[in-house]
Design a protein around this motif. Structure first.
Motif, short mmCIF file in Angstrom:
data_model
loop_
_atom_site.label_atom_id
_atom_site.label_comp_id
_atom_site.label_asym_id
_atom_site.label_seq_id
_atom_site.Cartn_x
_atom_site.Cartn_y
_atom_site.Cartn_z
N ALA A 198 65.24 77.04 49.63
CA ALA A 198 63.83 76.46 50.39
C ALA A 198 64.10 74.97 51.05
O ALA A 198 63.66 74.71 51.92
N GLU A 199 64.87 74.39 50.31
CA GLU A 199 65.22 72.96 50.83
C GLU A 199 65.83 72.81 52.21
O GLU A 199 65.37 72.11 52.93
N ALA A 200 66.99 73.62 52.15
CA ALA A 200 67.76 73.77 53.56
C ALA A 200 66.69 74.25 54.61
O ALA A 200 66.90 73.87 55.78
N GLN A 201 65.76 75.27 54.23
CA GLN A 201 65.13 75.77 55.23
C GLN A 201 64.01 74.81 55.77
O GLN A 201 63.54 74.70 57.10
N GLU A 202 63.38 73.91 54.86
CA GLU A 202 62.32 73.10 55.37
C GLU A 202 63.09 72.03 56.00
O GLU A 202 62.60 71.72 56.95
N GLU A 203 64.35 71.86 55.78
CA GLU A 203 65.06 70.77 56.63
C GLU A 203 65.24 71.05 57.87
O GLU A 203 64.97 70.39 58.90
N LEU A 204 65.68 72.52 58.10
CA LEU A 204 65.59 72.96 59.39
C LEU A 204 64.41 73.01 60.22
O LEU A 204 64.17 72.85 61.47
N ARG A 205 63.31 73.61 59.45
CA ARG A 205 61.96 73.65 59.89
C ARG A 205 61.47 72.10 60.57
O ARG A 205 60.85 72.24 61.59
N ALA A 206 61.91 71.01 59.74
CA ALA A 206 61.36 69.92 60.46
C ALA A 206 62.09 69.51 61.56
O ALA A 206 61.36 68.54 62.14
N LEU A 207 63.18 70.16 62.05
CA LEU A 207 63.84 69.76 63.53
C LEU A 207 62.77 70.10 64.73
O LEU A 207 63.18 69.53 65.52
N ASN A 208 62.10 71.05 64.30
CA ASN A 208 61.08 71.60 65.32
C ASN A 208 61.93 71.89 66.52
O ASN A 208 61.65 71.68 67.93
N ALA A 209 62.93 72.88 66.15
CA ALA A 209 63.95 73.42 67.58
C ALA A 209 63.24 74.56 68.15
O ALA A 209 62.65 75.47 67.83
N ASP A 210 63.73 74.60 69.34
CA ASP A 210 63.27 75.62 70.28
C ASP A 210 64.29 76.81 69.98
O ASP A 210 63.83 78.08 70.18
N VAL A 211 65.45 76.40 70.10
CA VAL A 211 66.71 77.56 69.74
C VAL A 211 67.71 76.92 68.83
O VAL A 211 67.90 75.58 68.89
#
Length: 311
Positions: A68-81
């Motif tokens: 969950a920690e790694a996924q939240e880190e990625l989500r926070a980047l707000n990437a389009d792709v």
């Protein structure tokens, strides 16, 4: 668009460099954790990480993307792709769903052929006449997602695993840029893969490099080309392990047992195979650098004489 890039080896680093030359913004890079390398076993950053650091891009190196920690880190980047190329970690569906347009993979084959870890080498070894790059919309399967863009290239008789890798790496960089432009313009047309035509490119192992002289010479030559530079091919001559870097099939026949040396000249060392004869032109002795057979003879080495059997 805001991009996150995930990759590890040189193949992926080439694509990252191509993306950095566009107007898209690479906001973060994911790469495998640093691994011990070289004689000193010093922790060494991956080629992708090195490119990212040189461009002052934040680098993330989680052991897994399933937490969950790694996924939240990625989500926070707000990437389009999220662009993925030879990353080396499994992306669960929750990760694939985080970027606005999902995750696009740069795969080094014309899917659905050669899904899996070693598509470049398997294509050469199988005798394929062409291969290429597929940009794929990732799903939870192994290289099973919809195809978005393809670029093909012939496999030349002179191609090795190394030369084809470099050509496909360049093609992959151009193809992902083209695919992103089409995605932004809304002109990408997903195409489902035909699973009935799929085949799997198993991960390479060093043991596969041991030459089986009962095979036909053409098949052995394709393996030598495919496994150059890694994992390499080899044969044993008594207690010596001989690494083979280049060879050619010659137009003669032999009734000698497969693996028997039938001739030795400056042009090469001829070995009887299950069918036809293979001429070794470049080899490597234990503790030495690769050399031509001509240089071997000039150096006064009297090993590998006619009548000797290789294993």
């Amino acid at each position: 668009m805001r991009l996150v890039f995930a990759g590890t080896p040189d193949f992926a680093a080439t694509a990252l460099r191509s993306l950095l030359e566009t107007d898209h913004e690479v906001v973060a890079v994911y790469s495998q954790p640093d691994r011990p390398s070289g004689r000193g076993r010093k922790l060494t950053p991956s080629p992708v990480k090195q490119v990212a650091l040189n461009a002052n891009i934040p680098v993330f190196q989680p052991e897994s993307l399933k937490t969950a920690e790694a996924q939240e880190e990625l989500r926070a980047l707000n990437a389009d792709v999220m662009i993925v190329a030879a990353y080396g970690l499994i992306l669960p569906q929750t990760v694939l769903d985080i970027p606005r347009f999902g995750c696009l993979n740069i795969h080094a084959s014309l899917l659905p052929k050669w899904r899996g870890a070693a598509p470049i080498q398997r294509a050469i070894a199988a005798g394929d006449r062409e291969t290429g790059i597929t940009i794929m919309q990732m799903d939870a399967g192994l290289d099973t997602g919809n195809m978005l863009l393809k670029a093909a290239t012939p496999i030349e008789e002179s191609d090795t695993g190394g030369s084809l890798h470099d050509r496909l790496a360049d093609m992959g960089g151009k193809a992902i840029v083209e695919a992103l432009d089409a995605l932004e313009n809304g002109t990408l047309t997903p195409e489902a893969q035909n699973n009935d035509k799929a085949c799997y490119a198993h991960k390479l192992s060093k043991d596969e490099g041991h030459i089986d002289w009962t095979e036909d010479a053409s098949s052995i030559l394709r393996t030598i080309r495919a496994f150059n530079p890694w994992p390499g091919t080899y044969t044993d001559a008594d207690d010596l392990r001989i690494r083979i870097h280049a060879a050619e099939v010659i137009d003669i026949t032999s009734d000698r047992h497969p693996g028997t040396l039938v001739n030795r000249s400056r042009e090469g060392i001829d070995v009887a195979c299950g069918l036809d004869v293979l001429r070794i032109t470049r080899l490597q002795l234990p503790g030495s650098r690769p050399q031509s057979v001509s240089d071997l003879i000039n150096g006064g080495k009297d090993i590998l004489q006619p009548g000797q059997e290789l294993d």
